[in-house]
Design a protein around this motif. Structure first.
Motif, PDB file in Angstrom:
ATOM      1  N   SER A   1       0.827  -1.206   0.000  1.00  0.00           N
ATOM      2  CA  SER A   1       0.000   0.000   0.000  1.00  0.00           C
ATOM      3  C   SER A   1       0.863   1.257   0.000  1.00  0.00           C
ATOM      4  O   SER A   1       2.036   1.224   0.360  1.00  0.00           O
ATOM      5  CB  SER A   1      -0.921   0.012   1.229  1.00  0.00           C
ATOM      6  OG  SER A   1      -0.143   0.044   2.407  1.00  0.00           O
TER       7      SER A   1
ATOM      8  N   VAL B   1      -5.533   4.885   1.948  1.00  0.00           N
ATOM      9  CA  VAL B   1      -4.379   4.298   1.273  1.00  0.00           C
ATOM     10  C   VAL B   1      -4.786   3.755  -0.084  1.00  0.00           C
ATOM     11  O   VAL B   1      -5.956   3.487  -0.343  1.00  0.00           O
ATOM     12  CB  VAL B   1      -3.749   3.157   2.113  1.00  0.00           C
ATOM     13  CG1 VAL B   1      -3.206   3.650   3.424  1.00  0.00           C
ATOM     14  CG2 VAL B   1      -4.720   2.027   2.327  1.00  0.00           C
TER      15      VAL B   1
ATOM     16  N   ILE C   1      -1.711   0.133  -9.151  1.00  0.00           N
ATOM     17  CA  ILE C   1      -2.395   0.865  -8.087  1.00  0.00           C
ATOM     18  C   ILE C   1      -3.562   1.600  -8.727  1.00  0.00           C
ATOM     19  O   ILE C   1      -3.375   2.348  -9.686  1.00  0.00           O
ATOM     20  CB  ILE C   1      -1.451   1.876  -7.389  1.00  0.00           C
ATOM     21  CG1 ILE C   1      -0.325   1.131  -6.674  1.00  0.00           C
ATOM     22  CG2 ILE C   1      -2.227   2.762  -6.426  1.00  0.00           C
ATOM     23  CD1 ILE C   1       0.713   2.038  -6.050  1.00  0.00           C
TER      24      ILE C   1
ATOM     25  N   GLU D   1      -4.025   0.600  -2.598  1.00  0.00           N
ATOM     26  CA  GLU D   1      -3.523  -0.767  -2.494  1.00  0.00           C
ATOM     27  C   GLU D   1      -2.706  -1.163  -3.724  1.00  0.00           C
ATOM     28  O   GLU D   1      -3.055  -0.828  -4.853  1.00  0.00           O
ATOM     29  CB  GLU D   1      -4.685  -1.753  -2.337  1.00  0.00           C
ATOM     30  CG  GLU D   1      -5.507  -1.543  -1.088  1.00  0.00           C
ATOM     31  CD  GLU D   1      -4.738  -1.793   0.199  1.00  0.00           C
ATOM     32  OE1 GLU D   1      -3.860  -2.668   0.217  1.00  0.00           O
ATOM     33  OE2 GLU D   1      -5.033  -1.087   1.187  1.00  0.00           O
TER      34      GLU D   1
END
Length: 149
Positions: free
Chosen positions: A78, A87, A104, A89
């Motif tokens: 993350s 966040v 991402i 991942e």
């Protein structure tokens, strides 16, 4: 590719097996896991905390905390969103020798989604990579680096 003759593991198969057994054996033997350099790939485990440096919106360098977890040749992790708010991942991550890649996904403010396709190579204990994405129909590519914290 992990068992080409359907009987014996390949070098990559043995590496995955060794990496999965090592922490358990270390516990049984009262030792600590080594996270050592892989003899077959020459690459250290990517698990851990990294400082990811990449160009920001005005091309000034931006440092981000990157957490990676390696299980065999699979990578997860993350990165915190810039400016807070959760966040992002790391998905579809893989390590093949010294080369790695992951994706991402990010939801943009005001709607829409972006996917950052990140790839690169481990060299001298550092990650050297390239990010490719698309914004408003225009391809964007940036180089980045990451060093262990």
């Amino acid at each position: 590719s992990l068992m080409p003759d359907f009987l014996h593991l390949s070098e990559a198969g043995y590496q995955i097996w060794a990496e999965s057994l090592e922490p358990h054996l270390a516990t049984v033997l009262g030792d600590s896991a080594t996270n050592a350099t892989s003899a077959s790939t020459g690459a250290a485990s990517l698990s851990g905390e990294w400082t990811l440096t990449m160009p920001g919106p005005s091309n000034d360098p931006v440092d981000l905390a990157l957490t990676l977890k390696q299980e065999g040749n699979r990578l997860t992790g993350s990165v915190p969103r810039v400016g807070g708010g959760g966040v992002l991942e790391v998905v579809d991550g893989k390590l093949e020798g010294t080369k790695f890649s992951w994706v991402i996904h990010r939801t943009r403010e005001g709607g829409g989604k972006m996917s950052y396709r990140m790839s690169g190579e481990v060299k001298d204990g550092q990650l050297n990579g390239k990010t490719e994405t698309e914004m408003d129909g225009n391809p964007i590519s940036n180089k980045w680096t990451a060093k262990r914290k």
